[in-house]
Design a protein around this motif. Sequence first.
Motif, PDB file in Angstrom:
ATOM      1  N   GLN A  51      19.288  -7.173 -20.090  1.00 54.29           N
ATOM      2  CA  GLN A  51      18.945  -6.895 -21.469  1.00 54.29           C
ATOM      3  C   GLN A  51      20.032  -5.946 -21.910  1.00 54.29           C
ATOM      4  OE1 GLN A  51      15.035  -6.557 -22.507  1.00 54.29           O
ATOM      5  NE2 GLN A  51      15.498  -5.225 -24.161  1.00 54.29           N
ATOM      6  N   LYS A 117      16.499 -11.174 -23.725  1.00 57.60           N
ATOM      7  CA  LYS A 117      16.548 -10.164 -25.130  1.00 57.60           C
ATOM      8  C   LYS A 117      17.669  -9.504 -25.120  1.00 57.60           C
ATOM      9  CE  LYS A 117      11.850  -9.991 -26.199  1.00 57.60           C
ATOM     10  NZ  LYS A 117      10.960 -10.480 -24.868  1.00 57.60           N
ATOM     11  N   SER A 120      17.104  -4.749 -30.401  1.00 59.86           N
ATOM     12  CA  SER A 120      16.779  -5.099 -31.626  1.00 59.86           C
ATOM     13  C   SER A 120      17.805  -4.423 -32.605  1.00 59.86           C
ATOM     14  CB  SER A 120      15.675  -4.499 -32.036  1.00 59.86           C
ATOM     15  OG  SER A 120      15.263  -3.237 -31.716  1.00 59.86           O
ATOM     16  N   SER A 216       3.419  -0.739 -24.638  1.00 62.18           N
ATOM     17  CA  SER A 216       4.651  -1.228 -23.723  1.00 62.18           C
ATOM     18  C   SER A 216       4.029  -1.830 -22.498  1.00 62.18           C
ATOM     19  CB  SER A 216       5.026  -0.004 -23.675  1.00 62.18           C
ATOM     20  OG  SER A 216       5.991   0.051 -22.276  1.00 62.18           O
ATOM     21  N   ASN A 218       5.437  -3.013 -19.940  1.00 61.61           N
ATOM     22  CA  ASN A 218       6.110  -2.543 -18.753  1.00 61.61           C
ATOM     23  C   ASN A 218       6.460  -1.470 -18.184  1.00 61.61           C
ATOM     24  OD1 ASN A 218       7.110  -5.560 -18.532  1.00 61.61           O
ATOM     25  ND2 ASN A 218       8.128  -5.046 -20.481  1.00 61.61           N
ATOM     26  N   LYS A 228      12.231   3.250 -14.830  1.00 60.14           N
ATOM     27  CA  LYS A 228      12.422   3.976 -16.071  1.00 60.14           C
ATOM     28  C   LYS A 228      11.801   5.354 -15.549  1.00 60.14           C
ATOM     29  CE  LYS A 228      10.491   2.308 -19.948  1.00 60.14           C
ATOM     30  NZ  LYS A 228       9.819   1.270 -20.930  1.00 60.14           N
ATOM     31  N   ASN A 232       8.609   5.491 -23.305  1.00 57.91           N
ATOM     32  CA  ASN A 232       9.262   5.077 -24.731  1.00 57.91           C
ATOM     33  C   ASN A 232       9.011   6.261 -25.823  1.00 57.91           C
ATOM     34  OD1 ASN A 232       9.657   2.849 -23.226  1.00 57.91           O
ATOM     35  ND2 ASN A 232       8.694   1.398 -24.603  1.00 57.91           N
TER      36      ASN A 232
HETATM   37  N1  BYC Z   1      14.841  -4.474 -28.543  1.00 58.25           N
HETATM   38  O1  BYC Z   1       7.362  -3.041 -22.142  1.00 58.25           O
HETATM   39  P1  BYC Z   1       8.523  -2.482 -23.070  1.00 58.25           P
HETATM   40  C1  BYC Z   1      24.266   0.438 -26.786  1.00 58.25           C
HETATM   41  C2  BYC Z   1      11.076  -5.718 -25.477  1.00 58.25           C
HETATM   42  S1  BYC Z   1      23.476  -0.758 -26.012  1.00 58.25           S
HETATM   43  C3  BYC Z   1      14.583  -5.678 -27.966  1.00 58.25           C
HETATM   44  O2  BYC Z   1       8.299  -1.077 -23.311  1.00 58.25           O
HETATM   45  P2  BYC Z   1      10.689  -1.790 -21.224  1.00 58.25           P
HETATM   46  C4  BYC Z   1      25.373   0.511 -27.618  1.00 58.25           C
HETATM   47  C5  BYC Z   1      11.106  -5.347 -24.064  1.00 58.25           C
HETATM   48  O3  BYC Z   1      12.292  -6.162 -23.250  1.00 58.25           O
HETATM   49  C6  BYC Z   1      22.000  -0.056 -25.291  1.00 58.25           C
HETATM   50  N2  BYC Z   1      13.508  -5.684 -27.294  1.00 58.25           N
HETATM   51  O4  BYC Z   1       9.744  -2.752 -22.245  1.00 58.25           O
HETATM   52  C7  BYC Z   1      26.074  -0.810 -27.641  1.00 58.25           C
HETATM   53  C8  BYC Z   1       9.769  -5.917 -23.574  1.00 58.25           C
HETATM   54  O5  BYC Z   1       9.854  -7.583 -23.653  1.00 58.25           O
HETATM   55  P3  BYC Z   1      10.132  -8.348 -22.316  1.00 58.25           P
HETATM   56  C9  BYC Z   1      21.142  -0.631 -25.010  1.00 58.25           C
HETATM   57  C10 BYC Z   1      12.845  -4.575 -26.890  1.00 58.25           C
HETATM   58  O6  BYC Z   1      11.506  -2.738 -20.584  1.00 58.25           O
HETATM   59  C11 BYC Z   1      26.917  -1.226 -28.490  1.00 58.25           C
HETATM   60  C12 BYC Z   1       8.753  -5.769 -24.784  1.00 58.25           C
HETATM   61  O7  BYC Z   1       9.640  -5.500 -25.897  1.00 58.25           O
HETATM   62  N3  BYC Z   1      19.921   0.085 -24.183  1.00 58.25           N
HETATM   63  O8  BYC Z   1      23.940   1.452 -26.403  1.00 58.25           O
HETATM   64  O9  BYC Z   1       9.777  -1.136 -20.229  1.00 58.25           O
HETATM   65  C13 BYC Z   1      27.201  -0.376 -29.431  1.00 58.25           C
HETATM   66  C14 BYC Z   1       7.943  -4.514 -24.343  1.00 58.25           C
HETATM   67  O10 BYC Z   1       8.610  -3.542 -24.305  1.00 58.25           O
HETATM   68  C15 BYC Z   1      13.232  -3.382 -27.369  1.00 58.25           C
HETATM   69  C16 BYC Z   1      19.089  -0.683 -23.220  1.00 58.25           C
HETATM   70  O11 BYC Z   1      19.069  -1.663 -22.863  1.00 58.25           O
HETATM   71  C17 BYC Z   1      14.287  -3.214 -28.121  1.00 58.25           C
HETATM   72  N4  BYC Z   1      14.723  -2.113 -28.789  1.00 58.25           N
HETATM   73  O12 BYC Z   1      11.302  -0.681 -21.944  1.00 58.25           O
HETATM   74  C18 BYC Z   1      26.768   0.924 -29.475  1.00 58.25           C
HETATM   75  C19 BYC Z   1      18.597   0.561 -22.374  1.00 58.25           C
HETATM   76  N5  BYC Z   1      12.191  -2.586 -26.717  1.00 58.25           N
HETATM   77  O13 BYC Z   1      11.516  -8.123 -21.619  1.00 58.25           O
HETATM   78  C20 BYC Z   1      25.520   1.057 -28.748  1.00 58.25           C
HETATM   79  C21 BYC Z   1      17.676  -0.098 -21.291  1.00 58.25           C
HETATM   80  C22 BYC Z   1      11.542  -3.135 -26.155  1.00 58.25           C
HETATM   81  O14 BYC Z   1       9.189  -8.098 -21.485  1.00 58.25           O
HETATM   82  N6  BYC Z   1      16.482  -0.504 -21.411  1.00 58.25           N
HETATM   83  N7  BYC Z   1      11.692  -4.507 -26.170  1.00 58.25           N
HETATM   84  O15 BYC Z   1      10.161  -9.761 -22.851  1.00 58.25           O
HETATM   85  C23 BYC Z   1      15.300   0.096 -21.558  1.00 58.25           C
HETATM   86  O16 BYC Z   1      15.496   1.520 -21.415  1.00 58.25           O
HETATM   87  C24 BYC Z   1      14.059  -0.472 -21.541  1.00 58.25           C
HETATM   88  O17 BYC Z   1      14.275  -2.045 -21.213  1.00 58.25           O
HETATM   89  C25 BYC Z   1      13.501  -0.388 -23.160  1.00 58.25           C
HETATM   90  C26 BYC Z   1      12.070  -1.160 -23.088  1.00 58.25           C
HETATM   91  C27 BYC Z   1      13.062   1.067 -23.188  1.00 58.25           C
HETATM   92  C28 BYC Z   1      14.412  -0.863 -24.053  1.00 58.25           C
END
Ligand code: BYC
Length: 326
Positions: A51, A117, A120, A216, A218, A228, A232
């Motif tokens: 993602q 995904k 957003s 949340s 996860n 993590k 959040n």
């Molecule tokens: N958008 O249980 P949760 C950048 C989903 S790019 C979409 O809290 P988790 C940049 C979540 O996946 C940086 N979906 O989930 C690039 C889950 O659904 P699934 C991007 C979201 O994973 C170009 C459901 O909602 N950063 O900087 O524990 C130009 C329940 O959520 C979102 C990352 O990817 C969202 N916002 O925590 C400029 C950071 N939020 O998968 C800049 C890495 C939640 O179970 N990821 N969902 O179907 C993370 O830190 C974590 O995955 C999150 C979500 C905090 C985003």
Amino acid sequence: MTDTTTAPAGTGGEADLLAGFEATISHNDRIEPRDWMPEGYRKTLIRQVAQHAHSEIIGMQPEGNWIGRAPSLRRKAILLAKVQDEAGHGLYLYSACETLGVSRGQLTEMLIEGRQKYSSIFNYPTLSYADVGTIGWLVDGAAICNQVPLCRTSFGPYGRAMIRICKEESFHQRQGFELLMTMMRGTDEQRAMVQESVNRFWWPALMMFGPPDDESPNSAQSMAWGIKRNTNDDLRQRFVDMSVPQAKVLGVTFPDPELRWNEERQAHDFGQPDWDEFMQVVKGNGPCNTQRIAHRRAAHEDGAWVREAATAYAAQQTSVREEGLA
Ligand code: BYC
């Protein structure tokens, strides 16, 4: 790929492997790709890292939209370099994800078929050049808040990719702030463009941190596994506290009547984003979801001949080497 489901012969079995894994996590050491890991840990990482990689690649589109219309050669060179950095971040993250036993081709298929995904935030349009600055300042700013703790994530390849990415994101954030500062020192019309852009991006930036902690699904398991490091809501609070003084320096406001300093908590109180809108965007019904995926799909299809040529060349080189050895 390491077999994560069965214990190798001659060991104490899965219980011992699990105990070893948990000891590594509790000592804050890294899990590496060849180490045994529970299937749920591997799946959660593939979900999050993929993602994250997809977000970087799809995130090239909103800003890329302005490369051909940058207001000066200098701004164009800066924007080109930033968008290229994002492609690089995507590639580090796809590589980290591949160490978990899934190929980049499979991940791309899952993205364009809507089975995985991306953030957003990239489903909102970029309507003015000020949006390039606002994305740098607020979107990269939110990304830094979220990603600095991920440098200490428990999976080695992900944590190491994050260290390099965070260095570049900090630079991206400063370029966004510098662009907005330049516009704020310009005409009334330019100041109004900046404020209008900040008004549109503030709430979607807060949504980047994911749903509130009590919604949340996860977070608890991902925190227990050290994937993590913060919840959040903690990271969202950190972002608000970081952004308010920066907004004062810029001379812009955030569109939140509930935003104020809370002396007792030594933190800002703030309103909640529209979580129904967030759910709609995540489900694919945001303003630009269809366009973003259609663009990514077209780029993937257009690149098919490059992948075929590279595969044919690699096969030819292998046979030349083998003939040389024979
Ligand atoms: N958008 O249980 P949760 C950048 C989903 S790019 C979409 O809290 P988790 C940049 C979540 O996946 C940086 N979906 O989930 C690039 C889950 O659904 P699934 C991007 C979201 O994973 C170009 C459901 O909602 N950063 O900087 O524990 C130009 C329940 O959520 C979102 C990352 O990817 C969202 N916002 O925590 C400029 C950071 N939020 O998968 C800049 C890495 C939640 O179970 N990821 N969902 O179907 C993370 O830190 C974590 O995955 C999150 C979500 C905090 C985003």
